[in-house]
Design a protein around this motif. Structure first.
Motif, PDB file in Angstrom:
ATOM      1  N   MET A  56      -3.671  -3.849  -5.992  1.00 51.28           N
ATOM      2  CA  MET A  56      -4.256  -2.946  -6.978  1.00 51.28           C
ATOM      3  C   MET A  56      -3.670  -1.537  -6.891  1.00 51.28           C
ATOM      4  O   MET A  56      -3.487  -1.000  -5.798  1.00 51.28           O
ATOM      5  CB  MET A  56      -5.776  -2.863  -6.786  1.00 51.28           C
ATOM      6  N   HIS A  79     -11.286  -1.427 -14.430  1.00 50.90           N
ATOM      7  CA  HIS A  79     -11.007  -1.515 -13.001  1.00 50.90           C
ATOM      8  C   HIS A  79     -12.089  -2.324 -12.303  1.00 50.90           C
ATOM      9  O   HIS A  79     -13.278  -2.209 -12.629  1.00 50.90           O
ATOM     10  CB  HIS A  79     -10.941  -0.114 -12.381  1.00 50.90           C
ATOM     11  N   PRO A 102     -14.148  -1.673  -6.060  1.00 54.17           N
ATOM     12  CA  PRO A 102     -13.175  -1.589  -4.954  1.00 54.17           C
ATOM     13  C   PRO A 102     -13.536  -2.438  -3.746  1.00 54.17           C
ATOM     14  O   PRO A 102     -12.678  -2.724  -2.919  1.00 54.17           O
ATOM     15  CB  PRO A 102     -13.183  -0.100  -4.608  1.00 54.17           C
ATOM     16  N   GLU A 160      -2.694  -2.938 -12.645  1.00 49.70           N
ATOM     17  CA  GLU A 160      -3.430  -1.816 -13.227  1.00 49.70           C
ATOM     18  C   GLU A 160      -3.726  -2.121 -14.687  1.00 49.70           C
ATOM     19  O   GLU A 160      -2.932  -2.761 -15.382  1.00 49.70           O
ATOM     20  CB  GLU A 160      -2.616  -0.526 -13.116  1.00 49.70           C
ATOM     21  N   PRO A 173       0.823  -1.213   0.000  1.00 50.89           N
ATOM     22  CA  PRO A 173       0.000   0.000   0.000  1.00 50.89           C
ATOM     23  C   PRO A 173       0.853   1.257   0.000  1.00 50.89           C
ATOM     24  O   PRO A 173       2.039   1.226   0.370  1.00 50.89           O
ATOM     25  CB  PRO A 173      -0.812  -0.126   1.287  1.00 50.89           C
ATOM     26  N   THR A 216      -3.953   2.303  -6.851  1.00 53.24           N
ATOM     27  CA  THR A 216      -5.046   3.136  -6.360  1.00 53.24           C
ATOM     28  C   THR A 216      -4.749   4.607  -6.614  1.00 53.24           C
ATOM     29  O   THR A 216      -3.635   4.985  -6.995  1.00 53.24           O
ATOM     30  CB  THR A 216      -5.239   2.944  -4.844  1.00 53.24           C
ATOM     31  N   ILE A 217      -5.739   5.438  -6.360  1.00 53.45           N
ATOM     32  CA  ILE A 217      -5.533   6.877  -6.495  1.00 53.45           C
ATOM     33  C   ILE A 217      -4.458   7.347  -5.508  1.00 53.45           C
ATOM     34  O   ILE A 217      -3.703   8.286  -5.792  1.00 53.45           O
ATOM     35  CB  ILE A 217      -6.865   7.635  -6.292  1.00 53.45           C
ATOM     36  N   GLU A 218      -4.343   6.680  -4.363  1.00 48.61           N
ATOM     37  CA  GLU A 218      -3.324   7.059  -3.385  1.00 48.61           C
ATOM     38  C   GLU A 218      -1.925   6.696  -3.865  1.00 48.61           C
ATOM     39  O   GLU A 218      -0.981   7.474  -3.702  1.00 48.61           O
ATOM     40  CB  GLU A 218      -3.612   6.395  -2.039  1.00 48.61           C
ATOM     41  N   SER A 219      -1.771   5.514  -4.465  1.00 54.38           N
ATOM     42  CA  SER A 219      -0.446   5.140  -4.964  1.00 54.38           C
ATOM     43  C   SER A 219      -0.033   6.038  -6.120  1.00 54.38           C
ATOM     44  O   SER A 219       1.138   6.423  -6.252  1.00 54.38           O
ATOM     45  CB  SER A 219      -0.405   3.660  -5.366  1.00 54.38           C
ATOM     46  N   LYS A 220      -0.989   6.414  -6.958  1.00 52.91           N
ATOM     47  CA  LYS A 220      -0.677   7.326  -8.065  1.00 52.91           C
ATOM     48  C   LYS A 220      -0.298   8.707  -7.543  1.00 52.91           C
ATOM     49  O   LYS A 220       0.634   9.349  -8.042  1.00 52.91           O
ATOM     50  CB  LYS A 220      -1.871   7.428  -9.016  1.00 52.91           C
ATOM     51  N   HIS A 231      -3.203  -5.839  -1.261  1.00 53.27           N
ATOM     52  CA  HIS A 231      -2.886  -4.454  -1.631  1.00 53.27           C
ATOM     53  C   HIS A 231      -2.208  -4.409  -2.994  1.00 53.27           C
ATOM     54  O   HIS A 231      -1.352  -3.569  -3.249  1.00 53.27           O
ATOM     55  CB  HIS A 231      -2.014  -3.806  -0.556  1.00 53.27           C
TER      56      HIS A 231
END
Length: 315
Positions: free
Chosen positions: A204, A188, A191, A184, A158, A206-210, A202
């Motif tokens: 996938m 998609h 969620p 990715e 994550p 995500t918008i947080e990883s991007k 963990h």
């Protein structure tokens, strides 16, 4: 050989198991001739396809090819630790993890199979929550200090883990994790649904990883970008997690643009991943030279702005 490197990594999961050494070497030769640079593997590839129930086959094939061709300085090697079974067919109950001694031995075993003195990227393949984040950060940073790895990355972790590990590394003046490898694609899943066959909670993107990647300068790598052929093969059903209205809308627009641009839907997907902000490097596994050529062509293609806008906003 062309001067422009395709914006992808060659996935070699099935080299030496599903694909014979001869087939694998043909693909590696073609990749090199097409200007390919990054080759992605792991020490656990592919234990599930081997009679032994243990991995190492992919690294062994790549290492022998590197030695025979003498092209180590022309490619970049990416491999991983953390998901190899500790006994035959022992995954997921018995897995090596990310302990210091384990990682230090694993990278040396990988280097021996790869017949090289260092790897260009070394990934923590999956989480090991028995190890403190600080310990994992220090263990991998030391590999850079020792010259065994040029860069280090986190796969299937994550965003918070990457941020915490890199804060610790920064405080110590040590090497940071500079890349994230996650699942990715253009489609998609919902969620709130676990994707069938996905072993990593963990895994996938995500918008947080991007967001972390963009703000902190980490590279993003995407595995399973083509959903194991589902874009071109309707007879291969998508996992149930992808069954929602957004999928149907996206597939319709994807096929429209594939027709307009005279490309395969999978090629559009690869070009679109490259065009994201931040850019995403797809890891593409192929079973033939023809598939490889199509993938390389796609990663060198620039999508029209109209296509980017429509593909990114639909669904």
């Amino acid at each position: 050989m062309t001067d422009a490197h395709p914006r992808m990594a060659l996935g070699t999961m099935h080299f030496g198991t599903r694909l014979s050494a001869t087939q694998s070497r043909e693909i590696l030769d073609a990749y090199l001739d097409l200007g390919g640079q990054w080759i992605d593997t792991a020490n656990c590839y592919a234990f599930w396809g081997a009679e032994s129930g243990l991995g190492g086959q992919s690294e062994t094939v790549i290492g022998q090819w590197l030695a025979d061709r003498g092209v180590r300085d022309q490619v970049r090697i990416s491999t991983k630790v953390g998901a190899e079974p500790t006994r035959p067919h022992g995954f997921p109950a018995a897995v090596e993890g990310l302990g210091r001694d384990t990682v230090n031995q694993a990278i040396r075993d990988s280097l021996q199979r790869l017949q090289t003195e260092r790897v260009d990227m070394y990934w923590a393949h999956m989480e090991d929550r028995e190890q403190p984040v600080s310990d994992v950060a220090e263990t991998f940073g030391e590999l850079v200090d020792q010259g065994l790895a040029t860069r280090i990355g986190l796969s299937n972790h994550p965003a918070w883990y990457a941020a915490a590990a890199n804060v610790h590394a920064q405080q110590r003046g040590a090497a940071r994790f500079s890349a994230l490898q996650l699942r990715e694609s253009y489609l998609h899943p919902r969620p709130d649904v676990q994707v069938e066959g996905e072993d990593h909670p963990h895994g996938m993107m995500t918008i947080e990883s991007k967001d972390l990647a963009e703000r902190c300068g980490l590279d993003l790598w995407a595995y399973t970008p083509l959903l194991t052929g589902a874009y071109e093969h309707p007879e291969r059903p998508l996992p149930k997690a992808y069954e929602h209205p957004g999928t149907h809308g996206r597939l319709a627009v994807l096929r429209e643009w594939a027709d307009k641009l005279a490309m395969k839907p999978s090629q559009i997907v690869l070009a679109l991943l490259n065009a994201q902000q931040p850019a995403i490097t797809p890891i593409v596994g192929v079973s033939s030279v023809a598939q490889l050529a199509e993938a390389v062509e796609a990663t060198r293609f620039t999508l029209p702005e109209e296509a980017l806008e429509e593909l990114n906003t639909v669904g």
